[in-house]
Design a protein around this motif. Structure first.
Motif, PDB file in Angstrom:
ATOM      1  N   ILE A 123       0.830  -1.204   0.000  1.00 32.99           N
ATOM      2  CA  ILE A 123       0.000   0.000   0.000  1.00 32.99           C
ATOM      3  C   ILE A 123       0.864   1.253   0.000  1.00 32.99           C
ATOM      4  O   ILE A 123       0.550   2.242  -0.665  1.00 32.99           O
ATOM      5  N   ALA A 124       1.984   1.207   0.726  1.00 35.94           N
ATOM      6  CA  ALA A 124       2.897   2.354   0.730  1.00 35.94           C
ATOM      7  C   ALA A 124       3.429   2.622  -0.677  1.00 35.94           C
ATOM      8  O   ALA A 124       3.543   3.784  -1.113  1.00 35.94           O
ATOM      9  N   CYS A 125       3.750   1.526  -1.392  1.00 37.13           N
ATOM     10  CA  CYS A 125       4.215   1.683  -2.785  1.00 37.13           C
ATOM     11  C   CYS A 125       3.123   2.294  -3.663  1.00 37.13           C
ATOM     12  O   CYS A 125       3.369   3.248  -4.415  1.00 37.13           O
ATOM     13  N   LEU A 126       1.914   1.746  -3.582  1.00 35.54           N
ATOM     14  CA  LEU A 126       0.812   2.230  -4.422  1.00 35.54           C
ATOM     15  C   LEU A 126       0.448   3.665  -4.085  1.00 35.54           C
ATOM     16  O   LEU A 126       0.111   4.464  -4.967  1.00 35.54           O
ATOM     17  N   SER A 127       0.533   4.011  -2.808  1.00 32.74           N
ATOM     18  CA  SER A 127       0.242   5.387  -2.399  1.00 32.74           C
ATOM     19  C   SER A 127       1.258   6.351  -3.010  1.00 32.74           C
ATOM     20  O   SER A 127       0.898   7.422  -3.499  1.00 32.74           O
ATOM     21  N   ALA A 128       2.526   5.963  -3.000  1.00 31.48           N
ATOM     22  CA  ALA A 128       3.564   6.808  -3.599  1.00 31.48           C
ATOM     23  C   ALA A 128       3.381   6.915  -5.113  1.00 31.48           C
ATOM     24  O   ALA A 128       3.539   7.994  -5.704  1.00 31.48           O
ATOM     25  N   VAL A 129       3.022   5.794  -5.733  1.00 30.10           N
ATOM     26  CA  VAL A 129       2.788   5.792  -7.182  1.00 30.10           C
ATOM     27  C   VAL A 129       1.620   6.724  -7.544  1.00 30.10           C
ATOM     28  O   VAL A 129       1.626   7.380  -8.590  1.00 30.10           O
ATOM     29  N   SER A 130       0.614   6.804  -6.665  1.00 26.32           N
ATOM     30  CA  SER A 130      -0.575   7.627  -6.948  1.00 26.32           C
ATOM     31  C   SER A 130      -0.306   9.125  -6.893  1.00 26.32           C
ATOM     32  O   SER A 130      -1.196   9.926  -7.180  1.00 26.32           O
ATOM     33  N   GLU A 131       0.925   9.511  -6.548  1.00 22.73           N
ATOM     34  CA  GLU A 131       1.262  10.935  -6.485  1.00 22.73           C
ATOM     35  C   GLU A 131       1.602  11.509  -7.857  1.00 22.73           C
ATOM     36  O   GLU A 131       1.906  12.696  -7.976  1.00 22.73           O
ATOM     37  N   SER A 132       1.551  10.682  -8.902  1.00 23.82           N
ATOM     38  CA  SER A 132       1.856  11.162 -10.256  1.00 23.82           C
ATOM     39  C   SER A 132       0.756  10.726 -11.216  1.00 23.82           C
ATOM     40  O   SER A 132       0.058   9.736 -10.976  1.00 23.82           O
ATOM     41  N   LEU A 133       0.611  11.463 -12.312  1.00 20.59           N
ATOM     42  CA  LEU A 133      -0.416  11.146 -13.305  1.00 20.59           C
ATOM     43  C   LEU A 133      -0.176   9.783 -13.935  1.00 20.59           C
ATOM     44  O   LEU A 133      -1.108   8.981 -14.084  1.00 20.59           O
ATOM     45  N   ILE A 134       1.066   9.503 -14.279  1.00 24.51           N
ATOM     46  CA  ILE A 134       1.369   8.211 -14.907  1.00 24.51           C
ATOM     47  C   ILE A 134       1.076   7.063 -13.941  1.00 24.51           C
ATOM     48  O   ILE A 134       0.607   5.984 -14.337  1.00 24.51           O
ATOM     49  N   GLY A 135       1.330   7.298 -12.660  1.00 23.02           N
ATOM     50  CA  GLY A 135       1.020   6.288 -11.667  1.00 23.02           C
ATOM     51  C   GLY A 135      -0.473   6.058 -11.522  1.00 23.02           C
ATOM     52  O   GLY A 135      -0.934   4.905 -11.409  1.00 23.02           O
ATOM     53  N   GLU A 163      -6.635   3.963   6.223  1.00 20.06           N
ATOM     54  CA  GLU A 163      -6.508   5.381   5.884  1.00 20.06           C
ATOM     55  C   GLU A 163      -5.602   5.572   4.674  1.00 20.06           C
ATOM     56  O   GLU A 163      -5.878   6.405   3.798  1.00 20.06           O
ATOM     57  N   LEU A 164      -4.524   4.801   4.589  1.00 21.65           N
ATOM     58  CA  LEU A 164      -3.619   4.910   3.450  1.00 21.65           C
ATOM     59  C   LEU A 164      -4.307   4.454   2.168  1.00 21.65           C
ATOM     60  O   LEU A 164      -4.089   5.020   1.089  1.00 21.65           O
ATOM     61  N   CYS A 165      -5.148   3.444   2.271  1.00 24.76           N
ATOM     62  CA  CYS A 165      -5.937   3.021   1.110  1.00 24.76           C
ATOM     63  C   CYS A 165      -6.820   4.171   0.622  1.00 24.76           C
ATOM     64  O   CYS A 165      -6.909   4.445  -0.585  1.00 24.76           O
ATOM     65  N   PHE A 166      -7.473   4.829   1.567  1.00 25.93           N
ATOM     66  CA  PHE A 166      -8.368   5.930   1.212  1.00 25.93           C
ATOM     67  C   PHE A 166      -7.608   7.081   0.566  1.00 25.93           C
ATOM     68  O   PHE A 166      -8.029   7.611  -0.474  1.00 25.93           O
ATOM     69  N   ARG A 167      -6.480   7.470   1.161  1.00 27.47           N
ATOM     70  CA  ARG A 167      -5.709   8.594   0.615  1.00 27.47           C
ATOM     71  C   ARG A 167      -5.193   8.255  -0.790  1.00 27.47           C
ATOM     72  O   ARG A 167      -5.090   9.139  -1.645  1.00 27.47           O
ATOM     73  N   THR A 168      -4.881   7.008  -1.019  1.00 24.63           N
ATOM     74  CA  THR A 168      -4.420   6.598  -2.359  1.00 24.63           C
ATOM     75  C   THR A 168      -5.539   6.781  -3.381  1.00 24.63           C
ATOM     76  O   THR A 168      -5.315   7.318  -4.479  1.00 24.63           O
ATOM     77  N   VAL A 169      -6.754   6.359  -3.032  1.00 28.15           N
ATOM     78  CA  VAL A 169      -7.899   6.541  -3.931  1.00 28.15           C
ATOM     79  C   VAL A 169      -8.158   8.028  -4.165  1.00 28.15           C
ATOM     80  O   VAL A 169      -8.416   8.460  -5.301  1.00 28.15           O
ATOM     81  N   VAL A 170      -8.075   8.825  -3.115  1.00 24.95           N
ATOM     82  CA  VAL A 170      -8.308  10.270  -3.247  1.00 24.95           C
ATOM     83  C   VAL A 170      -7.257  10.907  -4.156  1.00 24.95           C
ATOM     84  O   VAL A 170      -7.560  11.818  -4.934  1.00 24.95           O
ATOM     85  N   ASN A 171      -6.024  10.423  -4.084  1.00 19.97           N
ATOM     86  CA  ASN A 171      -4.986  10.922  -4.996  1.00 19.97           C
ATOM     87  C   ASN A 171      -5.366  10.655  -6.452  1.00 19.97           C
ATOM     88  O   ASN A 171      -5.213  11.517  -7.323  1.00 19.97           O
ATOM     89  N   VAL A 172      -5.834   9.438  -6.702  1.00 19.90           N
ATOM     90  CA  VAL A 172      -6.244   9.089  -8.072  1.00 19.90           C
ATOM     91  C   VAL A 172      -7.414   9.976  -8.506  1.00 19.90           C
ATOM     92  O   VAL A 172      -7.459  10.460  -9.641  1.00 19.90           O
ATOM     93  N   ILE A 173      -8.363  10.196  -7.607  1.00 20.24           N
ATOM     94  CA  ILE A 173      -9.507  11.065  -7.914  1.00 20.24           C
ATOM     95  C   ILE A 173      -9.031  12.471  -8.256  1.00 20.24           C
ATOM     96  O   ILE A 173      -9.520  13.102  -9.196  1.00 20.24           O
TER      97      ILE A 173
END
Length: 700
Positions: A123-135, A163-173
């Motif tokens: 999840i930490a990896c996916l959360s970091a990946v979600s910080e970019s458009l390509i991710g 919470e990290l799952c949620f923040r990752t989804v919000v990043n994608v949104i």
């Protein structure tokens, strides 16, 4: 940073490793070094290069482990390293890291309850990946988003992990908006149901109102494809009931803002229907929400400094959204839904709120103009855009109340729309103003402002911007009226009002000549498209009205005017046809036109009158009409129709047109005499045309 000795020792060991076993031993050291707080981004980059990404990927994917070892031992080490490397933004965006998203999602799907460590690293990896458009693109394509939503909805999981799952989804949104759900609509409902369940369970403390922001972040990405089916989801009803209960309590400022913001998002995305609920009594939320929003608008705007208003601009914008939808509702379906007393109460509340809005624009006119002239922060510009949008909604539906105040702020609204086009290259504010401008263009005061501010030129440029979208031929089966086509139609309506009511100004104003050239070039592109009749009708009639004012500027040998006349005549020609029967025949609106005749009827009559008035100033147009065959077909059709088989006003319009045609064109006189038109005149009591033809026969 990590101690140089440790880091250098680790890098030397990784570099010197001759076998996978040696490299694995070195990695165990690296996994400890990389976890230390002193290991900074530069150190992690060096370790990343030394480890070699390919080897980490092999560890991540391998199922072959030594006997007696946990089968996840290698992938656990790999996810630990990747999670640490992903804390460096450029490494998280690296193509090699993005390419591992499918593997990470697979691990997440397979992880057991006793695999919390590896799951947290993934999840930490996916959360970091979600910080970019390509991710984010990779997360959507691999179906990660609904998986993350399901994990968030699992109440048994660790709260930090959830919470990290949620923040990752919000990043994608934040990056992708509604596209986040394009392949997995159910993920949105899973997420919203989890949010509503926790929102309802939360005590009415400040934490509950903090929760409102979380829901708003998700709700902004609401996929339109769920608009109907979502009504049957638990979250739809639960949020309605819980918010209705909260609104009944006295709330502090820190509580009102997140609450009104959340309500406004629901109204924006689900429209007033959500606030009305499913029962007679449930519409109390709507009544209460509108009343409180109007009170909030007045509290923020009345007797406050400009700085105070800016400080509350986000709350104000949320209340504007509610007010905007409420005014649309009241003049539409509202009369059949809420009681007359409730309608009156809502109207009074809205009138008070819009009075405060217009007074604010008037009182702070100089300050608002300075916002338009210079660079300003986003809050100030967002306030200006929100003001234009909400006043545009008021103007679109209500022109009687607050008339003087509206006229006073019109120059500012127009200037704000212009400034938006200059700054951002978009015309959203102008789009919101269009219905109101169309209404106001029939009034002398506002129309003078429109000419002074060159609104005709602005609208012409706006239509030109939209035209490539509007004229695209998608075929009748795929066709739907777009907002762009609706905007062009509104522009035409506004401009027609100005042309009709400002004769001399139209003749002398350069923008109207540019407008006519636009119509000449545009109308032929949609000629004969039965599915774009409203567009064709508006352009045809607008062009005929303008051509009369600029007749002297065009020669009879210009191809553009022939193409325009051919298309506009075709629009008028095709409106009526003979419906034959064994008993008698009638002249009726043709099938294609019948569907939209209520909207086309006035245009058709105005078009016939405009073409008739054009004939004396441009006699060659009459010969063009005769050569087109329309005049002959008109007489032939009317000759087939029984007495009273054509509507009286249509009959008069045809007679008036034929009279003008005969007076202006000798070829038309000859044609109508050859067709023995006198019998048709007798049948339909066209005495003026009959007299005119008789006098011409005697002259012959």
């Amino acid at each position: 940073m990590a101690s140089d000795d440790q880091l250098d020792k680790c890098i030397r060991a990784l570099t010197a490793a001759a076998t996978d076993t040696d490299r694995f031993a070195a990695l165990l050291i690296a996994s400890h070094v990389i976890r230390e707080d002193t290991c900074d981004c530069d150190s992690r980059r060096r370790l990343f290069d030394a480890v070699g990404f390919d080897f980490v990927v092999r560890l991540l994917r391998t199922k072959d482990v030594p006997d007696g070892c946990d089968p996840r031992v290698f992938s656990t080490l790999a996810t630990t390293l990747l999670a640490a490397f992903c804390t460096v933004p450029e490494l998280a965006r690296d193509d090699r890291m993005i390419s591992q998203v499918p593997v990470l999602v697979e691990i997440l799907s397979e992880s057991d309850d006793d695999d919390d460590g590896r799951k947290s690293d993934v999840i930490a990896c996916l959360s970091a990946v979600s910080e970019s458009l390509i991710g984010c693109d990779a997360l959507i394509e691999t179906g990660s988003v609904p998986k993350l939503c399901s994990l968030f909805a699992d109440d048994k999981l660790n709260s930090d992990f959830v919470e990290l799952c949620f923040r990752t989804v919000v990043n994608v949104i934040a990056f992708k908006g509604t596209q986040c759900w394009k392949r997995h609509l159910h993920g949105f409902n899973v997420l919203m149901n989890a949010l509503s369940r926790r929102f309802v369970a939360e005590e009415r403390t400040q934490r509950k109102f903090d929760h409102c922001q979380r829901v708003s972040e998700v709700m902004w990405s609401f996929p339109i494809d769920l608009k109907e089916s979502c009504r049957f989801e638990p979250w739809y009803r639960e949020f309605h009931e819980e918010l209705m209960g909260i609104l009944c309590f006295k709330l502090g400022e820190a509580q009102r803002e997140p609450l009104f913001k959340l309500c406004s998002v629901f109204v924006e995305k689900l429209e007033v229907r959500w606030a009305l609920g499913e029962t007679e009594k449930s519409y109390r939320l709507f009544l209460l929400l509108v009343q409180l929003s109007c009170v909030e608008i007045r509290m923020i705007l009345e007797d406050q400094t400009f700085g105070d208003v800016i400080a509350n601009s986000e709350l104000l914008s949320a209340c504007f959204i509610v007010a905007e939808h409420a005014i649309h509702f009241l003049v539409g379906d509202g009369r059949n839904v809420v009681t007359e007393v409730a309608q009156q109460q809502l109207y009074q509340a809205l009138t008070g709120a819009f009075g405060a809005i217009l007074s604010f624009v008037s009182n702070f006119h100089t300050t608002l103009e300075s916002v338009l002239r210079g660079d300003c922060d986003s809050k100030r510009w967002q306030l200006v855009s929100a003001l234009v949008r909400v006043v545009g909604a008021w103007l679109a539906e209500e022109t009687a109340a607050l008339r003087d105040e509206v006229h006073g702020v019109l120059p500012f609204l127009v200037r704000a729309a212009l400034e938006e086009r200059r700054r951002n290259g978009t015309s959203a504010n102008l789009y919101f103003l269009l219905p109101g401008l169309c209404h106001l263009s029939v009034e002398d005061g506002p129309r003078a402002v429109m000419l002074e501010r060159d609104i005709p030129g602005i609208l012409t440029a706006y239509m030109a911007e939209l035209w490539q979208i509007v004229c695209k031929d998608v075929g009748e089966e795929e066709y739907e009226v777009t907002s762009e086509e609706g905007a062009v139609t509104l522009c035409c309506g506004t401009l027609m009002n100005i042309v009709v009511l400002e004769g001399e100004n139209v003749s002398n104003h350069p923008s109207f000549l540019q407008l006519l050239k636009f119509v000449f070039n545009s109308l032929p592109a949609v000629d004969r498209r039965s599915y774009q009749l409203l567009l064709r009708g508006n352009l045809s009639v607008l062009g005929l009205l303008l051509l009369r004012r600029h007749a002297s500027r065009f020669m009879s040998n210009e191809s553009s005017i022939y193409r325009f006349l051919s298309a506009s005549i075709r629009f008028l020609w095709d409106a009526f046809g003979v419906e034959e029967s064994s008993v008698d025949s009638c002249l009726v609106v043709t099938l294609a036109y019948r569907v939209v005749w209520n909207q086309l009827k006035e245009l058709w009559f105005l078009g016939m009158q405009s073409l008739s008035s054009l004939l004396p100033t441009m006699p060659w147009v009459g010969q063009f009409i005769v050569e087109s065959g329309w005049a002959e077909e008109m007489v032939t059709a009317l000759s087939k129709v029984r007495a009273n088989g054509v509507e009286a006003n249509v009959c008069r319009e045809y007679e008036g047109f034929l009279c003008c045609l005969v007076r202006s064109c000798d070829v038309a006189k000859v044609l109508l005499l050859e067709l023995a038109t006198s019998r048709m005149c007798g049948t339909h009591q066209m005495s003026d045309l009959n007299k005119l033809l008789r006098s011409n026969r005697s002259l012959c």
